[in-house]
Design a protein around this motif. Structure first.
Motif, mmCIF file in Angstrom:
data_model
loop_
_atom_site.group_PDB
_atom_site.id
_atom_site.type_symbol
_atom_site.label_atom_id
_atom_site.label_comp_id
_atom_site.label_asym_id
_atom_site.label_seq_id
_atom_site.Cartn_x
_atom_site.Cartn_y
_atom_site.Cartn_z
ATOM 1 N N MET A 1 0.848 -1.196 0.000
ATOM 2 C CA MET A 1 0.000 0.000 0.000
ATOM 3 C C MET A 1 0.886 1.250 0.000
ATOM 4 N N PRO A 2 0.606 2.220 -0.880
ATOM 5 C CA PRO A 2 1.415 3.445 -0.897
ATOM 6 C C PRO A 2 1.344 4.185 0.425
ATOM 7 N N HIS A 3 2.451 4.786 0.804
ATOM 8 C CA HIS A 3 2.498 5.556 2.038
ATOM 9 C C HIS A 3 1.890 6.931 1.836
ATOM 10 N N GLU A 4 1.503 7.546 2.931
ATOM 11 C CA GLU A 4 1.052 8.928 2.930
ATOM 12 C C GLU A 4 2.096 9.792 3.613
ATOM 13 N N VAL A 5 2.062 11.095 3.340
ATOM 14 C CA VAL A 5 2.984 12.013 3.976
ATOM 15 C C VAL A 5 2.747 12.023 5.482
ATOM 16 N N ASP A 6 3.829 12.042 6.249
ATOM 17 C CA ASP A 6 3.733 12.011 7.703
ATOM 18 C C ASP A 6 2.825 13.122 8.227
ATOM 19 N N GLN A 7 1.920 12.756 9.124
ATOM 20 C CA GLN A 7 1.028 13.750 9.726
ATOM 21 C C GLN A 7 1.819 14.766 10.546
ATOM 22 N N SER A 8 2.933 14.342 11.125
ATOM 23 C CA SER A 8 3.736 15.278 11.922
ATOM 24 C C SER A 8 4.314 16.398 11.059
ATOM 25 N N PHE A 9 4.565 16.099 9.776
ATOM 26 C CA PHE A 9 5.028 17.141 8.861
ATOM 27 C C PHE A 9 3.870 18.019 8.419
ATOM 28 N N LEU A 10 2.753 17.406 8.102
ATOM 29 C CA LEU A 10 1.595 18.169 7.655
ATOM 30 C C LEU A 10 1.042 19.067 8.752
ATOM 31 N N ALA A 11 1.299 18.716 10.026
ATOM 32 C CA ALA A 11 0.811 19.535 11.138
ATOM 33 C C ALA A 11 1.590 20.840 11.301
ATOM 34 N N LEU A 12 2.748 20.945 10.642
ATOM 35 C CA LEU A 12 3.515 22.190 10.690
ATOM 36 C C LEU A 12 2.785 23.276 9.886
ATOM 37 N N PRO A 13 2.996 24.562 10.198
ATOM 38 C CA PRO A 13 2.259 25.644 9.526
ATOM 39 C C PRO A 13 2.805 25.933 8.128
ATOM 40 N N LEU A 14 2.813 24.919 7.278
ATOM 41 C CA LEU A 14 3.450 25.021 5.970
ATOM 42 C C LEU A 14 2.791 26.073 5.089
ATOM 43 N N ARG A 15 1.481 25.954 4.925
ATOM 44 C CA ARG A 15 0.775 26.853 4.009
ATOM 45 C C ARG A 15 0.755 28.284 4.536
ATOM 46 N N ALA A 16 0.595 28.431 5.832
ATOM 47 C CA ALA A 16 0.542 29.777 6.403
ATOM 48 C C ALA A 16 1.874 30.495 6.237
#
Length: 507
Positions: A1-16
């Motif tokens: 099964m393909p992996h997903e991007v780590d939630q710990s990375f996505l939780a960072l304020p990337l877009r903001a």
């Protein structure tokens, strides 16, 4: 099964953070701006004679803003994860571009930075192909496997010492630019390596034999059964090393060569990969990394090698170390021809070089190794293509009356134009009347790039193809490192100059 991007990375304020930085760059008049947030975790384990000999586990986290303002580049980076800080970093990048523009004008240059067009990709996510993230495996398990395999080698007759290492990287990257491309990516790669050393107690003579398993864009499964037969390789090494210790020194001269992918990948890297980086060919790396004999005026004309030579640049190869979804300029990964039927037909490009030379769209070769470094033109997975109906390695050897079969990489030397070179290897086998006739020592093959590739008579079939590579390709000032793969089949070369390295060292 393909992996997903780590939630710990996505939780960072990337877009903001990206929105704050890009908005400030626009307000200050930037013609282009991009924001890149990276988290790169790297860990190493080293063992000596099955005992721990060092290691590290580090994480590099931060972001960067790059702009084009007034026809010049500007770049700045930061680690403060607030919107105000991101906006300040963008302001610093614009200020740097303004200063650069003044310096360029004072030098009397009218060159302006312009970028080749790239489609806007909207919001995209890409994750490399792997099964088990090595960072999800307990450190004790990783070290334990290295120790177990080291002990197996140490127990073999004639093996005096064993060095083992494992390098692992988990890379997350978020990119956004003022055109509207937003990408989120995750890559995993690792490099296991074992080296056995034999010592002749009577003479003090010693030599070593290293595994030829390449570094890969895979996960922990690479050591537990997927992609490489580690048991078979570890079992062979002691016997090969013992034979090497007894082997005669090569007689210098001209030989036919059959070169295994475990050696040929490095020759591709040095004599094709670097030579077809167009920034080098244009002289932009002359002060540090060098230039290239494959100059831009020879595109479509240079006879790089024989007609059986077909080389691609590829950012899409499964498990490739330079494989990505999008590069650090928002360019989607591609595959393209560099050498076709022996003729130079392409280069590796970023957006600026593509626009400058009128070659159209970039082929996605911009990369930075950390958030604190500016993206530069870096190597794709540069690979020699097999003959779809080509011979096996054994059949290539069968067509040689007097020659040498070369396996595994070791040392190399090549000039700043990527033209004159010599390469050694892990092991060399004498070929007599189409059969292997024991190992040789002290072997190096020497040639110019075009003579060597011009002497290539046959390439093996897909069954001989292996994706080799390295973690440590260096370039740029300040220095950056990048991981890159090079696939190739076994190949037959006629009439190559062979040096005796012991004799050469004594001159």
């Amino acid at each position: 099964m393909p992996h997903e991007v780590d939630q710990s990375f996505l939780a960072l304020p990337l877009r903001a953070l990206a929105d704050a930085a890009l908005a400030r760059a626009r307000a200050l008049g930037a013609a282009h701006a991009d924001f890149r947030f990276e988290r790169v975790r790297s860990a190493t384990w080293r063992l000596r004679d099955a005992r721990p000999a060092g290691g590290s586990d580090t994480t590099d986290l931060g972001y960067a803003v790059r702009v084009v303002h007034g026809g010049a580049w500007g770049f700045a980076s930061g680690v403060d994860l607030t919107m105000d800080a991101a906006a300040r970093v963008a302001s610093q990048a614009v200020a740097m571009a303004k200063l650069s523009a003044k310096v360029i004008a004072a030098a009397g240059s009218d060159e302006r930075v312009e970028l080749a067009d790239e489609p806007v990709h909207g919001e995209r996510t890409w994750v490399s192909a792997y099964e088990v993230d090595p960072f999800d495996v307990p450190a004790e398990e990783k070290a334990g496997l290295l120790a177990e395999w080291s002990a197996r080698l140490l127990a073999a007759e004639g093996v005096a010492h064993v060095d083992a290492s494992l390098m692992t990287v988990h890379e997350n990257k978020f990119y956004a630019d003022t055109a509207g491309t937003v990408t989120t990516q995750q890559r995993v790669r690792l490099h296991p390596q074992f080296s056995a050393v034999a010592v002749d107690a009577a003479t003090g003579e010693f030599d070593s034999m290293r595994t030829i398993a390449p570094p890969v864009g895979r996960g922990w499964e690479y050591l537990t059964g997927t992609g490489w037969d580690w048991n078979a390789e570890l079992e062979r090494i002691p016997g090969l090393l013992a034979e090497k210790m007894r082997a005669p020194s090569v007689e210098a001269g001209t030989y036919d060569l059959v070169v295994d992918p475990s050696n040929l990948w490095l020759t591709i890297h040095e004599s094709i990969g670097h030579a077809t980086e167009l920034d080098r060919a244009l002289g932009y790396e002359a002060a540090y990394a060098g230039t290239s004999f494959a100059t831009f005026d020879q595109l479509g004309k240079l006879a790089y090698g024989s007609p059986v030579m077909n080389v691609t640049g590829d950012r899409t190869a499964e498990h490739g170390l330079a494989t990505i979804g999008y590069d650090d300029e928002g360019v989607e990964a591609q595959s393209w021809d560099l050498v076709k039927d022996g003729t130079l037909v392409g280069y590796q490009l970023d957006r600026r070089i593509a626009k400058l030379t009128g070659l159209g769209r970039s082929n996605g070769c911009a990369y930075a190794d950390s958030p604190g470094h500016v993206p530069v033109q870096r190597m794709a997975n540069v690979s020699l293509q097999p003959d779809p109906g080509g011979l096996s390695t054994e059949d290539l050897i069968g067509g040689v009356e007097r020659g040498i079969y070369v396996v595994g990489d070791r040392s190399w030397s090549i000039d700043m134009q990527r033209y004159n070179f010599q390469f050694t290897g892990q092991r060399f086998f004498r070929i007599e009347n189409g059969r292997l006739a024991g190992q040789l020592r002290d072997v190096a093959y020497q040639a110019t790039t075009t003579d060597f590739w011009g002497s290539m008579e046959k390439v093996g079939g897909p069954q001989t193809y292996v994706l080799g590579g390295a973690f440590n390709c260096g370039k740029a000032q300040p220095g950056q490192t990048a991981a890159v793969s090079h696939g190739c089949p076994s190949a037959l070369f006629r009439g190559v100059n062979i040096l005796n390295t012991t004799q050469e060292a004594g001159r």
